[in-house]
Scaffold this motif. Structure first.
Motif: not given
Length: 121
Positions: A64-77
């Protein structure tokens, strides 16, 4: 058939940043959750972070604080932005996705082939 293809690993100096990407392709109705695990030499695979399609996240406390997760659902990424990297972050990073091929399931867990992240001191 489903494939997870990871990219973005490499060699970086301590304090640097890397961004990992993982794209899922194939017979996919939905993915929930999708995220990252890592395995260092001689250690068990451990959670880094996961994210649901609705945006809820789960991080290992130390990330937490150093890593950030994100998603693009339209691209399944799914992405993992890693900042302030430390030598102890050195590991093979694996993408994981729980995939529903149809609306009615069943769901299956898939793993990527892994991407090496090496942080030099």
């Amino acid at each position: 058939q489903v494939q997870l293809v990871e990219s973005g690993g490499g060699l970086v100096q301590a304090g640097g940043s890397l961004r990992l990407s993982c794209a899922a392709s194939g017979s996919i109705f939905s993915i929930n959750p999708m995220g990252w695990y890592r395995q260092a030499p001689g250690k068990q695979r451990e959670l880094v972070a996961t994210m649901t399609s609705g945006g809820s996240t789960d991080y290992a406390d130390s990330k937490k604080g150093r890593f950030t997760i994100s998603r693009d659902n339209a691209k399944n990424t799914v992405y993992l932005q890693m900042n302030s990297l430390k030598p102890e972050d050195t590991a093979v990073y694996y993408c994981n996705a729980r995939i529903w091929p149809t609306k009615w399931g069943p769901e299956y867990d898939y793993w990527g082939q892994g991407t090496q992240v090496t942080v030099s001191s």
